[in-house]
Design a protein around this motif. Sequence first.
Motif, PDB file in Angstrom:
ATOM      1  N   PRO A 171      -2.481 -14.658  13.896  1.00  0.00           N
ATOM      2  CA  PRO A 171      -2.105 -15.516  12.901  1.00  0.00           C
ATOM      3  C   PRO A 171      -0.542 -15.078  12.579  1.00  0.00           C
ATOM      4  CG  PRO A 171      -3.368 -14.063  11.709  1.00  0.00           C
ATOM      5  CD  PRO A 171      -3.604 -13.692  13.145  1.00  0.00           C
ATOM      6  N   SER A 172       0.151 -16.081  11.812  1.00  0.00           N
ATOM      7  CA  SER A 172       1.489 -15.712  11.259  1.00  0.00           C
ATOM      8  C   SER A 172       1.297 -14.724  10.207  1.00  0.00           C
ATOM      9  CB  SER A 172       1.918 -17.040  10.189  1.00  0.00           C
ATOM     10  OG  SER A 172       3.163 -16.638   9.763  1.00  0.00           O
ATOM     11  N   PHE A 176       4.106   7.798  -3.452  1.00  0.00           N
ATOM     12  CA  PHE A 176       5.079   8.704  -3.562  1.00  0.00           C
ATOM     13  C   PHE A 176       6.514   8.357  -2.714  1.00  0.00           C
ATOM     14  CE2 PHE A 176       3.002  12.592  -5.799  1.00  0.00           C
ATOM     15  CZ  PHE A 176       2.148  11.599  -6.418  1.00  0.00           C
ATOM     16  N   ASP A 177       6.342   7.775  -1.765  1.00  0.00           N
ATOM     17  CA  ASP A 177       7.572   7.393  -0.852  1.00  0.00           C
ATOM     18  C   ASP A 177       7.591   5.848  -0.496  1.00  0.00           C
ATOM     19  OD1 ASP A 177       9.658   8.198   0.611  1.00  0.00           O
ATOM     20  OD2 ASP A 177       8.379   8.364   2.640  1.00  0.00           O
ATOM     21  N   GLY A 178       7.525   5.083  -1.517  1.00  0.00           N
ATOM     22  CA  GLY A 178       7.533   3.665  -1.237  1.00  0.00           C
ATOM     23  C   GLY A 178       6.059   3.018  -0.654  1.00  0.00           C
ATOM     24  N   VAL A 179       6.249   1.819  -0.598  1.00  0.00           N
ATOM     25  CA  VAL A 179       5.095   0.879  -0.229  1.00  0.00           C
ATOM     26  C   VAL A 179       5.607   0.156   1.189  1.00  0.00           C
ATOM     27  CG1 VAL A 179       3.403  -0.775  -0.779  1.00  0.00           C
ATOM     28  CG2 VAL A 179       3.989   0.806  -2.505  1.00  0.00           C
ATOM     29  N   LEU A 180       4.587   0.102   2.153  1.00  0.00           N
ATOM     30  CA  LEU A 180       5.017  -1.031   3.093  1.00  0.00           C
ATOM     31  C   LEU A 180       3.837  -2.192   3.049  1.00  0.00           C
ATOM     32  CD1 LEU A 180       6.300  -2.017   5.552  1.00  0.00           C
ATOM     33  CD2 LEU A 180       4.641  -0.641   7.085  1.00  0.00           C
ATOM     34  N   SER A 181       2.559  -1.619   3.032  1.00  0.00           N
ATOM     35  CA  SER A 181       1.468  -2.551   2.891  1.00  0.00           C
ATOM     36  C   SER A 181       0.865  -2.587   1.457  1.00  0.00           C
ATOM     37  CB  SER A 181       0.626  -2.697   4.169  1.00  0.00           C
ATOM     38  OG  SER A 181       1.230  -2.685   5.030  1.00  0.00           O
ATOM     39  N   PRO A 182       0.280  -3.321   0.789  1.00  0.00           N
ATOM     40  CA  PRO A 182       0.109  -4.883   1.126  1.00  0.00           C
ATOM     41  C   PRO A 182       1.426  -5.595   0.922  1.00  0.00           C
ATOM     42  CG  PRO A 182      -0.761  -4.519  -0.830  1.00  0.00           C
ATOM     43  CD  PRO A 182      -0.373  -3.258  -0.465  1.00  0.00           C
ATOM     44  N   LEU A 215      -5.780  -8.451   5.044  1.00  0.00           N
ATOM     45  CA  LEU A 215      -5.967  -8.799   6.375  1.00  0.00           C
ATOM     46  C   LEU A 215      -7.029  -9.888   6.321  1.00  0.00           C
ATOM     47  CD1 LEU A 215      -6.700  -5.084   7.748  1.00  0.00           C
ATOM     48  CD2 LEU A 215      -4.845  -6.901   8.533  1.00  0.00           C
ATOM     49  N   ARG A 216      -7.925  -9.872   5.512  1.00  0.00           N
ATOM     50  CA  ARG A 216      -8.969 -11.210   5.264  1.00  0.00           C
ATOM     51  C   ARG A 216      -7.953 -12.185   4.958  1.00  0.00           C
ATOM     52  NH1 ARG A 216     -14.031  -7.903   2.521  1.00  0.00           N
ATOM     53  NH2 ARG A 216     -15.252  -7.644   4.579  1.00  0.00           N
ATOM     54  N   ALA A 217      -7.259 -12.041   3.966  1.00  0.00           N
ATOM     55  CA  ALA A 217      -6.379 -13.366   3.448  1.00  0.00           C
ATOM     56  C   ALA A 217      -5.572 -13.990   4.670  1.00  0.00           C
ATOM     57  CB  ALA A 217      -5.720 -13.102   2.099  1.00  0.00           C
ATOM     58  N   THR A 218      -5.345 -13.145   5.566  1.00  0.00           N
ATOM     59  CA  THR A 218      -4.254 -13.463   6.540  1.00  0.00           C
ATOM     60  C   THR A 218      -5.120 -14.061   7.655  1.00  0.00           C
ATOM     61  OG1 THR A 218      -2.877 -11.893   5.987  1.00  0.00           O
ATOM     62  CG2 THR A 218      -2.629 -12.838   8.252  1.00  0.00           C
TER      63      THR A 218
END
Length: 239
Positions: A33-34, A99-105, A146-149
């Motif tokens: 999905p997108s 401690f080094d930033g967030v990528l996900s969510p 992931l579920r919401a996507t």
Amino acid sequence: YAGALGAGNCRPGIVTETTGTCLALVTLAERLPSLPPGLLGGRFPIRRYQFALAYAKTAGLVLDWFRAQFYPDKTLADLESLAASVPIGSRGVTVLPHFDGVLSPQPHPAARGAFLNLTLAHTLPDIYRAILESISFSLRENIALLRATGFAISIARSIGGGARSDLWLQIKADATGLAIEQPAVTEAATLGAAMLAAVGRGAFASLEESSAALYHAHRTFEPDAARHAQYEQPYMAYR
């Protein structure tokens, strides 16, 4: 992706979570999905599938940092035994393990770690347990993403160093409300590489066949409804 194969992640509905230095979740779909910011995607080694990847940059790395700073003479297993006696919610301590930033969510490169709600009554085992819980909460929010996507996830399989900890696997199951499967081979990337080699050698007709044949579960940690309910307030505090 070799780790996902080594954990039998060869069809949609499974999420593999690697808890090592970082936290990485992989799940499959025939067509992606997108994807929102915070999820990555691409072609999986099984050609008819694509993968979605959620990723937290600091997971077990925070445990290593904590041990080095406060308990250099103890092992992580020693600290786990101390944390086992701490109740759910770590007596009110909330940890942000980023401690080094967030990528996900949600990408937030400037995010940093925090220890919140500390009192004079808290102990180092409380804080260590709170770290275990916080990384479990990171797992929960990324499964929710992931579920919401649009990904249907029915079971999680845990690999990497964190998969050796029965205490942590039960915390993850109770915190997420999802069954957590512990593979017989927790170093799944090595097994996945062997699966790739076996297919290349002709021992199996496909990666699906090799992954399904060579993956074996050791134990499944089922979530407890009462403990899951106890995690709701600590999870909301983390969020």
